[in-house]
Motif scaffolding. Sequence first.
Motif, PDB file in Angstrom:
ATOM      1  N   THR A 110     -20.706 -10.336   2.770  1.00 31.20           N
ATOM      2  CA  THR A 110     -20.225  -9.053   2.225  1.00 31.20           C
ATOM      3  C   THR A 110     -19.224  -9.291   1.107  1.00 31.20           C
ATOM      4  O   THR A 110     -19.508  -9.015  -0.054  1.00 31.20           O
ATOM      5  CB  THR A 110     -19.579  -8.208   3.334  1.00 31.20           C
ATOM      6  OG1 THR A 110     -18.470  -8.916   3.901  1.00 31.20           O
ATOM      7  CG2 THR A 110     -20.592  -7.850   4.412  1.00 31.20           C
ATOM      8  N   ARG A 149      -0.202  -6.302   3.673  1.00 32.82           N
ATOM      9  CA  ARG A 149      -0.957  -5.302   4.430  1.00 32.82           C
ATOM     10  C   ARG A 149      -0.057  -4.613   5.448  1.00 32.82           C
ATOM     11  O   ARG A 149       0.700  -5.274   6.159  1.00 32.82           O
ATOM     12  CB  ARG A 149      -2.101  -6.008   5.156  1.00 32.82           C
ATOM     13  CG  ARG A 149      -3.054  -5.096   5.939  1.00 32.82           C
ATOM     14  CD  ARG A 149      -4.133  -5.968   6.542  1.00 32.82           C
ATOM     15  NE  ARG A 149      -5.097  -5.305   7.379  1.00 32.82           N
ATOM     16  CZ  ARG A 149      -6.337  -4.974   7.006  1.00 32.82           C
ATOM     17  NH1 ARG A 149      -6.723  -5.188   5.757  1.00 32.82           N
ATOM     18  NH2 ARG A 149      -7.184  -4.434   7.852  1.00 32.82           N
ATOM     19  N   ASN A 197      -2.628  -1.738  10.376  1.00 31.33           N
ATOM     20  CA  ASN A 197      -4.039  -1.775   9.966  1.00 31.33           C
ATOM     21  C   ASN A 197      -4.722  -3.001  10.578  1.00 31.33           C
ATOM     22  O   ASN A 197      -4.516  -4.117  10.126  1.00 31.33           O
ATOM     23  CB  ASN A 197      -4.121  -1.797   8.439  1.00 31.33           C
ATOM     24  CG  ASN A 197      -5.515  -1.480   7.939  1.00 31.33           C
ATOM     25  OD1 ASN A 197      -6.422  -1.195   8.719  1.00 31.33           O
ATOM     26  ND2 ASN A 197      -5.696  -1.531   6.631  1.00 31.33           N
ATOM     27  N   HIS A 221     -14.016 -12.592  13.428  1.00 33.51           N
ATOM     28  CA  HIS A 221     -15.313 -13.171  13.070  1.00 33.51           C
ATOM     29  C   HIS A 221     -15.692 -14.253  14.068  1.00 33.51           C
ATOM     30  O   HIS A 221     -14.885 -15.138  14.374  1.00 33.51           O
ATOM     31  CB  HIS A 221     -15.251 -13.741  11.657  1.00 33.51           C
ATOM     32  CG  HIS A 221     -14.998 -12.692  10.602  1.00 33.51           C
ATOM     33  ND1 HIS A 221     -13.798 -12.024  10.504  1.00 33.51           N
ATOM     34  CD2 HIS A 221     -15.793 -12.172   9.641  1.00 33.51           C
ATOM     35  CE1 HIS A 221     -13.870 -11.143   9.516  1.00 33.51           C
ATOM     36  NE2 HIS A 221     -15.069 -11.209   8.967  1.00 33.51           N
ATOM     37  N   SER A 230     -18.503  -4.782   5.615  1.00 29.31           N
ATOM     38  CA  SER A 230     -19.413  -4.452   6.714  1.00 29.31           C
ATOM     39  C   SER A 230     -19.283  -3.006   7.172  1.00 29.31           C
ATOM     40  O   SER A 230     -18.235  -2.370   7.029  1.00 29.31           O
ATOM     41  CB  SER A 230     -19.114  -5.373   7.909  1.00 29.31           C
ATOM     42  OG  SER A 230     -17.791  -5.179   8.364  1.00 29.31           O
ATOM     43  N   ARG A 277     -16.714   3.223   8.747  1.00 28.88           N
ATOM     44  CA  ARG A 277     -16.863   2.719   7.380  1.00 28.88           C
ATOM     45  C   ARG A 277     -18.322   2.371   7.151  1.00 28.88           C
ATOM     46  O   ARG A 277     -18.896   1.572   7.888  1.00 28.88           O
ATOM     47  CB  ARG A 277     -15.990   1.467   7.192  1.00 28.88           C
ATOM     48  CG  ARG A 277     -16.057   0.914   5.769  1.00 28.88           C
ATOM     49  CD  ARG A 277     -15.123  -0.251   5.554  1.00 28.88           C
ATOM     50  NE  ARG A 277     -15.564  -1.451   6.255  1.00 28.88           N
ATOM     51  CZ  ARG A 277     -14.904  -2.606   6.275  1.00 28.88           C
ATOM     52  NH1 ARG A 277     -13.765  -2.698   5.637  1.00 28.88           N
ATOM     53  NH2 ARG A 277     -15.389  -3.641   6.929  1.00 28.88           N
ATOM     54  N   SER A 281      -9.258   4.919  12.766  1.00 24.22           N
ATOM     55  CA  SER A 281      -9.428   3.643  12.081  1.00 24.22           C
ATOM     56  C   SER A 281      -8.407   3.602  10.951  1.00 24.22           C
ATOM     57  O   SER A 281      -8.617   4.175   9.891  1.00 24.22           O
ATOM     58  CB  SER A 281     -10.844   3.517  11.535  1.00 24.22           C
ATOM     59  OG  SER A 281     -11.016   2.242  10.963  1.00 24.22           O
ATOM     60  N   GLY A 293      -7.334   1.854   8.540  1.00 22.59           N
ATOM     61  CA  GLY A 293      -7.605   1.495   7.152  1.00 22.59           C
ATOM     62  C   GLY A 293      -8.021   2.685   6.303  1.00 22.59           C
ATOM     63  O   GLY A 293      -7.837   2.692   5.087  1.00 22.59           O
TER      64      GLY A 293
HETATM   65  O1  TXA Z   1     -17.253  -7.204   5.588  1.00 21.24           O
HETATM   66  C1  TXA Z   1     -16.154  -7.143   6.136  1.00 21.24           C
HETATM   67  O2  TXA Z   1     -15.960  -6.442   7.132  1.00 21.24           O
HETATM   68  C2  TXA Z   1     -15.009  -7.990   5.547  1.00 21.24           C
HETATM   69  C3  TXA Z   1     -15.396  -9.462   5.696  1.00 21.24           C
HETATM   70  C4  TXA Z   1     -14.261 -10.385   5.319  1.00 21.24           C
HETATM   71  O3  TXA Z   1     -15.824  -9.696   7.011  1.00 21.24           O
HETATM   72  N1  TXA Z   1     -13.775  -7.694   6.219  1.00 21.24           N
HETATM   73  C5  TXA Z   1     -13.081  -6.549   5.985  1.00 21.24           C
HETATM   74  O4  TXA Z   1     -11.890  -6.443   6.682  1.00 21.24           O
HETATM   75  O5  TXA Z   1     -13.456  -5.679   5.231  1.00 21.24           O
HETATM   76  P1  TXA Z   1     -10.754  -5.399   6.271  1.00 21.24           P
HETATM   77  O6  TXA Z   1      -9.600  -5.804   7.106  1.00 21.24           O
HETATM   78  O7  TXA Z   1     -10.568  -5.406   4.808  1.00 21.24           O
HETATM   79  O8  TXA Z   1     -11.279  -4.035   6.765  1.00 21.24           O
HETATM   80  C6  TXA Z   1     -11.358  -3.753   8.161  1.00 21.24           C
HETATM   81  C7  TXA Z   1     -11.366  -2.278   8.400  1.00 21.24           C
HETATM   82  C8  TXA Z   1     -10.030  -1.628   8.156  1.00 21.24           C
HETATM   83  O9  TXA Z   1     -10.245  -0.394   7.534  1.00 21.24           O
HETATM   84  C9  TXA Z   1      -9.463  -1.449   9.571  1.00 21.24           C
HETATM   85  O10 TXA Z   1      -8.601  -0.336   9.671  1.00 21.24           O
HETATM   86  C10 TXA Z   1     -10.729  -1.244  10.384  1.00 21.24           C
HETATM   87  O11 TXA Z   1     -11.700  -2.068   9.766  1.00 21.24           O
HETATM   88  N2  TXA Z   1     -10.558  -1.702  11.783  1.00 21.24           N
HETATM   89  C11 TXA Z   1     -10.357  -2.971  12.215  1.00 21.24           C
HETATM   90  N3  TXA Z   1     -10.259  -3.017  13.563  1.00 21.24           N
HETATM   91  C12 TXA Z   1     -10.387  -1.740  14.005  1.00 21.24           C
HETATM   92  C13 TXA Z   1     -10.389  -1.120  15.284  1.00 21.24           C
HETATM   93  N4  TXA Z   1     -10.208  -1.831  16.409  1.00 21.24           N
HETATM   94  N5  TXA Z   1     -10.580   0.224  15.355  1.00 21.24           N
HETATM   95  C14 TXA Z   1     -10.767   0.945  14.226  1.00 21.24           C
HETATM   96  N6  TXA Z   1     -10.788   0.421  12.975  1.00 21.24           N
HETATM   97  C15 TXA Z   1     -10.598  -0.900  12.859  1.00 21.24           C
END
Ligand code: TXA
Length: 345
Positions: A33, A56, A60, A65, A179, A193, A226, A228
């Motif tokens: 991604t 960050r 958030n 992985h 993703s 998302r 969520s 983010g």
């Molecule tokens: O493709 C991807 O998902 C990339 C690659 C590196 O794997 N990772 C990515 O991570 O986009 P990040 O941290 O940029 O975005 C993760 C999103 C954030 O909006 C976060 O709030 C949400 O996922 N998130 C993570 N864990 C969560 C949870 N337990 N419940 C709800 N939202 C969550």
Amino acid sequence: MLRLDPRQPDPDALREAGDVIRRGGLVAFPTETVYGLGASALDPAAVERVFRAKGRPADNPLIVHVASPAEAEALWAEVTPAARELMQRFWPGPLTLALPRRPHVPDVVTAGLPTVGVRMPDHPVALGLIRAAGVPIAAPSANLSGRPSPTRAEHVIEDLGGRIDLVLDAGETGVGVESTFLDLSVDPPVLYRPGGVTPGAICAVIGPIQIDPSVHGAEAGEAPRSPGQKYAHYAPRAQVIVVDGPLRDVQRKINDLAYEFMQEGRTVGVLATAESRGTYQVPVVLEVGSRKNLEMVASSLFATLRAFDRHGVDVVLAEGFPEEGLGLAIMNRLRRAAAGRVIEL
Ligand code: TXA
Ligand code: MG
């Protein structure tokens, strides 16, 4: 920075990178991604360093992985049949699944939420790194918080150079948008998302899901489920305005707006498609691909947003996309880059 063959990464380089992770360091690595900024998911101090390097907000949560479904199951307290079916169908691939976490998953990873999002990336370097590290890897996108996600190692260096231990450079990522994030801890499951795995493809496997209203640009409240979704994201330094509607009307409106901004002395850029790029009377027109090939659009979107900064534009006028299939993910990123400034015609 270590250069790696994306298909057959050098095992010695992976071993070296795995050691850095195991010792609590930060390694940026490619996935299918975007590039991620990885740390051992079981080492709270290392994960805190990820938050600091990116700037960050601590509320958030990060995605963890893994290199197999079994490793995901070791992080979740309960695994539903839907989770098993989705892992079977879409892993490795751009689908993150959230379920209640086990107690050994550190608070800092999930920002205190009861669930943990896990995915198995479809990239030999990412999988090789996870296996070499011998621990699950917590990794957000490897950009400074708020900037477009990195699809090339140079983007990582641009944002995080000097702040992290190692970058694994295996060239451009494929999908180009992050993703799909699906919360399976609720019934029906909620998509927070959109990404490379479309809602239609998920429904075909597990039946109806709910799309969180923030996906279509609804204001995320103070405490969205969520976190983010409440932060400005994907933004180049320029102000972005999305114009959405029938293409002919969009082209006319963008030219009108461009004229007005240029009258005010502002430098204007247009984010265009192959179908329309010739119609703009604007100094900087950058093309994200053809409307007939949304995979191409998704894969070049973030690099194009970053490129506007290099051209020094003040305003980016971006064409909208129909919110179907991969278009849902593309439009979601554009809406957020524009912080909601979307003109619907
Ligand atoms: O493709 C991807 O998902 C990339 C690659 C590196 O794997 N990772 C990515 O991570 O986009 P990040 O941290 O940029 O975005 C993760 C999103 C954030 O909006 C976060 O709030 C949400 O996922 N998130 C993570 N864990 C969560 C949870 N337990 N419940 C709800 N939202 C969550
Ligand atoms: Mg991110």
